[in-house]
Design an enzyme around this catalytic site. Structure first.
Site, PDB file in Angstrom:
ATOM      1  N   SER A 131      -5.277 -15.646  15.631  1.00 55.30           N
ATOM      2  CA  SER A 131      -5.993 -17.448  15.563  1.00 55.30           C
ATOM      3  C   SER A 131      -6.816 -16.845  14.138  1.00 55.30           C
ATOM      4  O   SER A 131      -7.746 -15.692  14.437  1.00 55.30           O
ATOM      5  CB  SER A 131      -6.603 -17.936  16.741  1.00 55.30           C
ATOM      6  OG  SER A 131      -7.727 -17.079  17.693  1.00 55.30           O
ATOM      7  N   ASP A 132      -6.682 -18.594  13.191  1.00 55.76           N
ATOM      8  CA  ASP A 132      -8.286 -18.567  11.724  1.00 55.76           C
ATOM      9  C   ASP A 132      -8.698 -19.205  12.193  1.00 55.76           C
ATOM     10  O   ASP A 132      -8.203 -20.119  13.075  1.00 55.76           O
ATOM     11  CB  ASP A 132      -7.101 -17.146  10.995  1.00 55.76           C
ATOM     12  CG  ASP A 132      -5.865 -17.659  11.058  1.00 55.76           C
ATOM     13  OD1 ASP A 132      -5.767 -18.533  10.285  1.00 55.76           O
ATOM     14  OD2 ASP A 132      -5.223 -17.142  10.334  1.00 55.76           O
TER      15      ASP A 132
ATOM     16  N   TYR B 247       3.531 -15.126  16.955  1.00 59.08           N
ATOM     17  CA  TYR B 247       3.788 -14.015  16.059  1.00 59.08           C
ATOM     18  C   TYR B 247       5.376 -13.957  16.235  1.00 59.08           C
ATOM     19  O   TYR B 247       5.945 -13.705  17.504  1.00 59.08           O
ATOM     20  CB  TYR B 247       3.148 -12.826  16.763  1.00 59.08           C
ATOM     21  CG  TYR B 247       2.304 -11.931  15.499  1.00 59.08           C
ATOM     22  CD1 TYR B 247       1.521 -13.417  14.999  1.00 59.08           C
ATOM     23  CD2 TYR B 247       1.725 -11.307  15.979  1.00 59.08           C
ATOM     24  CE1 TYR B 247       0.203 -13.493  14.138  1.00 59.08           C
ATOM     25  CE2 TYR B 247       0.136 -10.999  15.630  1.00 59.08           C
ATOM     26  CZ  TYR B 247      -0.327 -11.787  14.453  1.00 59.08           C
ATOM     27  OH  TYR B 247      -1.541 -11.890  13.928  1.00 59.08           O
TER      28      TYR B 247
ATOM     29  N   LYS C 116     -11.881  -6.195   9.593  1.00 60.06           N
ATOM     30  CA  LYS C 116     -12.126  -7.356   8.862  1.00 60.06           C
ATOM     31  C   LYS C 116     -12.508  -8.651  10.542  1.00 60.06           C
ATOM     32  O   LYS C 116     -11.801  -8.191  11.527  1.00 60.06           O
ATOM     33  CB  LYS C 116     -11.033  -7.677   8.468  1.00 60.06           C
ATOM     34  CG  LYS C 116     -11.081  -8.789   7.776  1.00 60.06           C
ATOM     35  CD  LYS C 116      -9.857  -9.192   6.893  1.00 60.06           C
ATOM     36  CE  LYS C 116      -8.319  -8.831   7.360  1.00 60.06           C
ATOM     37  NZ  LYS C 116      -7.449  -9.110   6.303  1.00 60.06           N
TER      38      LYS C 116
ATOM     39  N   LYS D 272     -12.744 -12.837  10.726  1.00 70.05           N
ATOM     40  CA  LYS D 272     -12.205 -14.245  10.633  1.00 70.05           C
ATOM     41  C   LYS D 272     -13.076 -14.953  10.345  1.00 70.05           C
ATOM     42  O   LYS D 272     -13.938 -15.045  10.960  1.00 70.05           O
ATOM     43  CB  LYS D 272     -11.038 -14.605  11.360  1.00 70.05           C
ATOM     44  CG  LYS D 272     -10.135 -14.397  11.292  1.00 70.05           C
ATOM     45  CD  LYS D 272      -8.588 -14.004  10.602  1.00 70.05           C
ATOM     46  CE  LYS D 272      -8.466 -13.443  10.044  1.00 70.05           C
ATOM     47  NZ  LYS D 272      -6.930 -12.791   8.927  1.00 70.05           N
TER      48      LYS D 272
ATOM     49  N   ASP E  82     -12.068 -13.110   6.337  1.00 75.35           N
ATOM     50  CA  ASP E  82     -10.532 -14.150   6.168  1.00 75.35           C
ATOM     51  C   ASP E  82     -11.214 -14.733   6.248  1.00 75.35           C
ATOM     52  O   ASP E  82     -11.547 -15.407   7.376  1.00 75.35           O
ATOM     53  CB  ASP E  82     -10.217 -12.866   6.073  1.00 75.35           C
ATOM     54  CG  ASP E  82      -8.647 -13.577   5.994  1.00 75.35           C
ATOM     55  OD1 ASP E  82      -8.369 -14.774   5.187  1.00 75.35           O
ATOM     56  OD2 ASP E  82      -7.363 -12.833   7.174  1.00 75.35           O
TER      57      ASP E  82
ATOM     58  N   ASN F 217      -8.650 -17.472   5.555  1.00 75.08           N
ATOM     59  CA  ASN F 217      -7.140 -17.631   5.272  1.00 75.08           C
ATOM     60  C   ASN F 217      -7.235 -19.747   5.058  1.00 75.08           C
ATOM     61  O   ASN F 217      -6.707 -20.317   5.445  1.00 75.08           O
ATOM     62  CB  ASN F 217      -6.960 -17.848   6.816  1.00 75.08           C
ATOM     63  CG  ASN F 217      -6.784 -16.656   7.652  1.00 75.08           C
ATOM     64  OD1 ASN F 217      -7.704 -16.175   7.459  1.00 75.08           O
ATOM     65  ND2 ASN F 217      -5.929 -16.003   7.188  1.00 75.08           N
TER      66      ASN F 217
ATOM     67  N   GLU G 179     -11.504 -12.832   2.183  1.00 73.76           N
ATOM     68  CA  GLU G 179     -10.288 -12.759   1.819  1.00 73.76           C
ATOM     69  C   GLU G 179      -9.459 -14.482   2.040  1.00 73.76           C
ATOM     70  O   GLU G 179      -9.933 -14.870   2.597  1.00 73.76           O
ATOM     71  CB  GLU G 179      -9.309 -11.799   2.812  1.00 73.76           C
ATOM     72  CG  GLU G 179      -8.043 -11.984   2.457  1.00 73.76           C
ATOM     73  CD  GLU G 179      -7.386 -10.617   4.113  1.00 73.76           C
ATOM     74  OE1 GLU G 179      -5.807 -11.166   3.967  1.00 73.76           O
ATOM     75  OE2 GLU G 179      -8.274  -9.483   3.905  1.00 73.76           O
TER      76      GLU G 179
ATOM     77  N   ASP H 139       2.511  -8.203   0.469  1.00 77.10           N
ATOM     78  CA  ASP H 139       2.772  -8.541   1.993  1.00 77.10           C
ATOM     79  C   ASP H 139       4.278  -8.091   2.407  1.00 77.10           C
ATOM     80  O   ASP H 139       5.709  -8.570   0.402  1.00 77.10           O
ATOM     81  CB  ASP H 139       2.914  -9.981   2.013  1.00 77.10           C
ATOM     82  CG  ASP H 139       3.664  -9.888   3.614  1.00 77.10           C
ATOM     83  OD1 ASP H 139       2.408 -10.455   4.493  1.00 77.10           O
ATOM     84  OD2 ASP H 139       4.412 -10.310   3.716  1.00 77.10           O
TER      85      ASP H 139
ATOM     86  N   HIS I  43      -1.294  -6.782   2.773  1.00 73.38           N
ATOM     87  CA  HIS I  43      -1.710  -7.024   4.411  1.00 73.38           C
ATOM     88  C   HIS I  43      -0.472  -6.618   5.560  1.00 73.38           C
ATOM     89  O   HIS I  43       1.305  -6.579   5.307  1.00 73.38           O
ATOM     90  CB  HIS I  43      -1.629  -8.799   4.155  1.00 73.38           C
ATOM     91  CG  HIS I  43      -1.105  -9.608   5.103  1.00 73.38           C
ATOM     92  ND1 HIS I  43      -0.190 -10.287   5.515  1.00 73.38           N
ATOM     93  CD2 HIS I  43      -2.166 -10.190   5.770  1.00 73.38           C
ATOM     94  CE1 HIS I  43       0.096 -10.848   6.531  1.00 73.38           C
ATOM     95  NE2 HIS I  43      -1.002 -10.676   7.111  1.00 73.38           N
ATOM     96  N   ALA I  44      -1.145  -6.160   6.427  1.00 72.40           N
ATOM     97  CA  ALA I  44      -0.088  -5.959   7.591  1.00 72.40           C
ATOM     98  C   ALA I  44      -0.313  -6.591   9.169  1.00 72.40           C
ATOM     99  O   ALA I  44      -1.109  -7.927   8.863  1.00 72.40           O
ATOM    100  CB  ALA I  44      -0.591  -4.682   7.525  1.00 72.40           C
TER     101      ALA I  44
END
Length: 451
Positions: free
Chosen positions: A30-31, A39, A223, A225, A253, A255, A279, A331, A358-359
């Site tokens: 979640s972001d 996923y 990292k 969010k 990040d 997003n 990011e 990616d 990115h992973a």
């Protein structure tokens, strides 16, 4: 030897499945922009007449996966019936045949759902190539002669930044010292940072607990969010810094949630936490916006990272040219598979920008480790200031298990790209007929889309 010589190896079939995992139930992933991700992936299987299979995937977040599956089906006729010798001896031309099919190209071109579908097919073909040679993909890539590797790349639209001749020369230079770097890679692995601590839906208590957990596992880069509420961001980042200290690296990040000026102002407020990068601070298509943010944040020693939703090599070219990214985040599924990703690595190397993939998601960690290890062995020759993102999600579903020890990805020795699901996973999580989904429909946890 990295050449397939058996001219009778024909592609008998291409199948694609919709595979989903209910990660939104735990708010994993979640972001600020994606509040309820499940996923998922479009899972491609390419089968040879001998029975050998190559597996590739294209990562998604649940709803919409069926659209990627349909796009893969629309490209199937360009693949089935070909021999792998014909594909691999002129891989760039084959790649172009997928991305430039005259009718399907109209709904791209080289972007969006069609490019996600292309990535799934191309990833499966590289998995197959490596399995045919009984090598991991990173080893296959690093052992290819420069001319052969360059022959897999479509240079259309990027020759103003890099030509085939320049790329070959770079890769020839990259062969120097490769054996020594291989020894280092095998003994230490490749450094990782983790995003597992910082999903936006996690409680403060969970945030602190996970920071402590991953510090004990050897992680020194984290990292988190951000982007929904400034005061909440400050509170969460203070918890993180109080837990990991200031010797560890910290990235954030957003997003894509901010406008350009909002991103600058927001990050000025977070600068006290000594952020390595912000990011995706704004729209992933806004090249000049990212460039402005990067310029404004440079005095604060905050870099800009982006790329996980960059549509293709042409947009990457412009991001790199404009100084709009200090950390290039390829990616493994967003652009057209390994062939196109290689071109981005080459451009980033020429223009002096670090690649930090990115992973996370489904299979992304499994794939990008191969790409970053190839870069270290054959192109950049360094791990300094570079990481592979690590998220502890869905790894148990793959036949060949990811190996991350002491915050380092270990060089895998199994053949292929690491993208083969276990049979049990497909039985349980193929959507909507898998047994786990049937059970959740019956309990009312999710609605059955067929009713």
């Amino acid at each position: 030897m990295s050449t397939i010589t058996n001219e009778n190896l024909k592609i008998q079939s291409l199948e694609v499945k919709d595979v989903r995992f209910p990660t939104s139930l735990g708010e994993h992933g979640s972001d600020a922009m994606h509040t309820d991700p499940d996923y998922s992936c479009a899972y491609v299987t390419i089968k040879l007449s001998t029975g050998l299979e190559g597996h590739g995937l294209s990562f998604t977040l649940g709803r919409g996966t069926e659209i990627v599956v349909a796009a893969v089906e629309s490209l199937k006729h360009l693949v089935v019936g070909l021999t792998v010798v014909d594909i691999y001896k002129d891989f760039a031309s084959f790649w172009r045949s997928l991305t430039s099919e005259s009718q399907i190209r109209w709904i791209g071109p080289e972007k969006g759902v069609i490019h996600l579908a292309t990535a799934g097919i191309i990833n499966a073909l590289w998995d197959l190539w490596a399995k045919l040679l009984n090598k991991p993909v990173w080893k296959l890539l690093s052992e290819l002669e420069p001319e052969q590797l360059v022959s897999t790349i479509d240079f259309r639209y990027i020759t103003d930044v890099i030509t085939k001749e320049e790329a070959i020369e770079m890769l020839r230079k990259g062969k120097t010292g490769q054996e020594k770097r291989l020894e280092i890679l095998k003994s230490t692995g490749y450094p990782a940072y983790t995003t597992q601590v910082g999903w936006l839906g996690y409680s403060d208590e969970n945030l602190e607990s996970l920071c402590r957990k991953y510090m004990k596992l050897g992680f020194t880069a984290f990292k988190v969010k951000v982007g929904r509420d400034l005061n909440v961001d400050k509170k969460r980042l203070r918890i993180v810094r109080n837990t990991i200290g200031y010797d560890c690296k910290l990235m954030v990040d957003a997003n894509q949630v901010w406008d350009v000026n909002q991103a600058v102002k927001w990050m000025e407020q977070l600068a006290e936490f000594q952020i390595l990068w912000i990011e995706e601070p704004t729209s992933p298509d806004d090249i000049l916006g990212h460039a402005k943010i990067a310029k404004e944040l440079k005095p604060l020693n905050i870099g800009v990272a982006t790329g996980e939703m960059c549509a293709n090599r042409i947009m990457f070219k412009q991001f790199l040219q404009a100084g709009a990214m200090q950390f290039c985040q390829i990616d493994s599924c967003r652009i057209g598979g390994i062939n196109e990703i290689l071109s981005v690595y080459l451009m980033a190397h020429k223009l002096g920008v670090k690649v930090c993939p990115h992973a996370g998601g489904v299979g992304l960690c499994e794939m990008v480790q191969h790409l970053q290890m190839w870069d270290y062995l054959s192109l950049s020759g360094t791990m300094e200031g570079r990481f592979i993102e690590y998220v502890d999600q869905q790894h148990e579903h793959f036949q060949d298990r990811l190996d991350v020890r002491n915050a380092h990805y270990q060089a895998q020795q199994f053949p292929g790209y690491g993208t083969t699901f276990t049979k049990d996973t497909l039985i349980k999580y193929e959507y909507p007929c898998g047994t786990e989904w049937q059970a959740m429909f019956a309990k009312g946890i999710y609605s059955d889309p067929r009713k």
